[in-house]
Motif scaffolding. Structure first.
Motif, PDB file in Angstrom:
ATOM      1  N   TYR A 224       3.812 -11.572   1.758  1.00 26.54           N
ATOM      2  CA  TYR A 224       4.360 -10.693   0.713  1.00 26.54           C
ATOM      3  C   TYR A 224       3.729 -10.982  -0.646  1.00 26.54           C
ATOM      4  O   TYR A 224       3.488 -10.072  -1.440  1.00 26.54           O
ATOM      5  CB  TYR A 224       5.886 -10.846   0.635  1.00 26.54           C
ATOM      6  CG  TYR A 224       6.629 -10.252   1.813  1.00 26.54           C
ATOM      7  CD1 TYR A 224       6.001  -9.353   2.682  1.00 26.54           C
ATOM      8  CD2 TYR A 224       7.962 -10.570   2.074  1.00 26.54           C
ATOM      9  CE1 TYR A 224       6.672  -8.811   3.763  1.00 26.54           C
ATOM     10  CE2 TYR A 224       8.650 -10.035   3.149  1.00 26.54           C
ATOM     11  CZ  TYR A 224       7.992  -9.150   3.990  1.00 26.54           C
ATOM     12  OH  TYR A 224       8.674  -8.612   5.051  1.00 26.54           O
ATOM     13  N   GLN A 227       0.255  -9.394  -0.642  1.00 31.64           N
ATOM     14  CA  GLN A 227       0.365  -7.927  -0.723  1.00 31.64           C
ATOM     15  C   GLN A 227       0.727  -7.490  -2.136  1.00 31.64           C
ATOM     16  O   GLN A 227       0.160  -6.516  -2.654  1.00 31.64           O
ATOM     17  CB  GLN A 227       1.423  -7.434   0.280  1.00 31.64           C
ATOM     18  CG  GLN A 227       0.990  -7.538   1.728  1.00 31.64           C
ATOM     19  CD  GLN A 227       2.097  -7.150   2.697  1.00 31.64           C
ATOM     20  OE1 GLN A 227       3.287  -7.100   2.344  1.00 31.64           O
ATOM     21  NE2 GLN A 227       1.738  -6.864   3.937  1.00 31.64           N
ATOM     22  N   LYS A 231      -1.981  -5.492  -4.884  1.00 24.61           N
ATOM     23  CA  LYS A 231      -1.692  -4.175  -5.468  1.00 24.61           C
ATOM     24  C   LYS A 231      -2.082  -4.154  -6.943  1.00 24.61           C
ATOM     25  O   LYS A 231      -2.551  -3.140  -7.463  1.00 24.61           O
ATOM     26  CB  LYS A 231      -0.198  -3.849  -5.311  1.00 24.61           C
ATOM     27  CG  LYS A 231       0.187  -3.400  -3.908  1.00 24.61           C
ATOM     28  CD  LYS A 231       1.665  -3.035  -3.853  1.00 24.61           C
ATOM     29  CE  LYS A 231       2.070  -2.594  -2.448  1.00 24.61           C
ATOM     30  NZ  LYS A 231       3.516  -2.271  -2.375  1.00 24.61           N
TER      31      LYS A 231
END
Length: 340
Positions: A224, A227, A231
Motif C-alpha cells: 500500500y 502504491q 501515484k
C-alpha cells in the motif's frame, strides 16, 4: 557396529537445491550443492520443475560428493536424508534415492527433519567459532519457516514461537518482487539496505501475542505504501530503492529482535543460535552480534555455506542419530509438513 570411525552420506532435496555431503565423525569431507536457476524467470520456485531438476542432479551430485571426500562407497556407514518438511515432489526424489541406495549397499537409513538440521548444523566442526551449550535458543529463519526453538539436547527440542502466516524469507522475496527486483529478492534487499537510510520510512510492526510472528501485514503495508507513493511520483521506487530496502530491513530486524528479547526473558536462556537461509542476512547477523555485546548474550552465527539448504547439516544429524542407533526402514515416506 563401529562408532569410532563414522562416515555419513547426507542427501538434501527439500526445495530447489540438490545437495550431498560426506561427514567423517563431525568433520565435513565434502559438501556439494547444485542450484536450480530455472525458477528465476517465474519469480519463485515451481514445484514440478524443481522435482525434475532434482532427478537430473541427484546422481552426479552424490557421485561428486563421494569423490571429493576421497572415500569409496563401501566406506559409508549410513545414509541420512531429508524426510521433510518441504515440497513433496522434491522430497520424494531424495527419499527414493536414499532408500534405494541403502537397500543396494545393505547399510542403515536415517531420516532427518530439515528444520532440526538447520539448528544442529552448529555442531559441524567448522560451522562456527564455537558450538552451542545446552540449553540454547535456536531461531530458524528461512523462506518457509520462522521459529524460535528451545533446544535442551540434540533431539529434545520445543517450538516456543513461530509465524502465524508468512515466513520472514517469503516476506523478503515478495517485497523484492514489489520493488521490481529479480528472484530471489531477499539478498538484494539486504545488499541495498546497507547503502540506504533505515529510518527514511516507517513501517508498522505487527502486534502478535507471545513469541509468535506475523509478516503478512508487513507485506501488505509495504504494498500500500508503494502504491500510494507511486501515484504521487511514478519514479518513487527507482529514486528511493536503497532507503526503502533499508527501512524494510530495519523493521524486520526489530521484529525478530523483539521476540528474541522476550524469549530470553521468559526462558532465562542467553545462548542463541540462528539458522536457515535468512540467517545469511548481514543485517540480522550484525544485530545479533551487537546484542551479544549489549545484553551479554552468547550468539552462534553459522558460516554462510551452512545457512542455505545444504547436505552437511543433514549429515551431522545423521551422525548423532547413528551414535544413538536411531535408524529407519524402507517403509518410511516423505512428509511435506513435518514439525520438530
Amino acid at each position: 557396529m563401529n562408532t569410532q570411525n563414522i562416515y555419513i552420506l547426507g542427501i538434501e532435496s527439500s526445495c530447489d537445491d540438490t545437495a550431498a555431503a560426506v561427514l567423517h565423525n563431525a568433520s565435513i569431507l565434502s559438501n556439494v550443492v547444485a542450484t536450480q536457476e530455472v525458477h528465476q524467470k517465474y519469480g519463485g520456485v515451481v514445484p514440478e520443475l524443481a522435482s525434475r531438476a532434482h532427478q537430473q542432479n541427484i546422481v552426479p551430485v552424490i557421485d561428486q560428493a563421494i569423490k571429493e571426500a576421497g572415500i569409496t562407497k563401501d566406506q559409508i556407514s549410513a545414509i541420512a536424508f531429508t524426510r521433510g518438511p518441504g515440497l513433496m515432489g522434491s522430497l520424494l526424489v531424495g527419499t527414493s534415492f536414499a532408500k534405494s541406495m541403502v537397500m543396494a549397499m545393505q547399510i542403515p537409513l536415517i531420516e532427518v527433519n530439515h528444520m532440526q538440521a538447520h539448528i544442529l548444523a552448529h555442531f559441524i566442526d567448522d560451522a562456527s567459532e564455537r558450538k552451542p551449550n545446552f540449553p540454547f535458543l535456536g531461531m530458524t529463519i528461512s523462506g518457509g519457516h520462522t521459529q524460535i526453538v528451545r533446544v535442551d539436547d540434540y533431539f529434545k527440542m520445543e517450538v516456543i514461537g513461530e509465524t502465524l502466516d508468512d515466513a520472514v524469507g517469503e516476506a523478503y522475496d515478495k517485497c523484492g518482487k514489489m520493488l521490481g527486483l529479480p528472484y530471489p529478492g531477499g539478498p538484494l534487499i539486504d545488499k541495498y539496505a546497507h547503502e540506504g537510510n533505515p529510518k527514511a520510512f516507517a513501517f508498522t510492526k505487527p502486534k502478535v501475542d507471545g513469541l509468535n510472528f506475523s509478516f503478512s501485514g508487513l507485506k501488505t503495508a509495504v504494498l500500500y505504501f508503494l502504491q500510494r507513493e507511486e501515484k504521487k511520483n511514478p519514479h518513487f521506487i527507482e529514486e528511493n530503492l536503497k532507503d526503502i530496502c533499508a527501512s524494510f530491513q530495519y523493521t524486520v530486524v526489530n521484529i525478530l529482535l523483539d521476540k528474541l528479547k522476550k524469549a530470553v526473558k521468559e526462558t532465562r536462556i542467553k545462548e542463541i543460535a540462528i539458522g536457515g537461509g535468512v540467517s545469511a542476512n548481514k543485517g540480522i547477523r550484525a544485530m545479533l552480534k551487537e546484542q551479544e555485546q549489549k545484553r551479554n548474550w552468547i550468539a552462534h552465527i553459522p558460516k554462510f555455506e551452512y545457512t542455505t539448504d545444504n547436505a552437511a547439516m543433514i549429515a551431522i544429524v545423521g551422525h548423532y542419530k547413528f551414535l544413538q542407533q536411531d535408524f529407519t526402514d524402507s517403509s518410511i515416506s516423505a512428509k511435506a509438513r513435518y514439525r520438530i
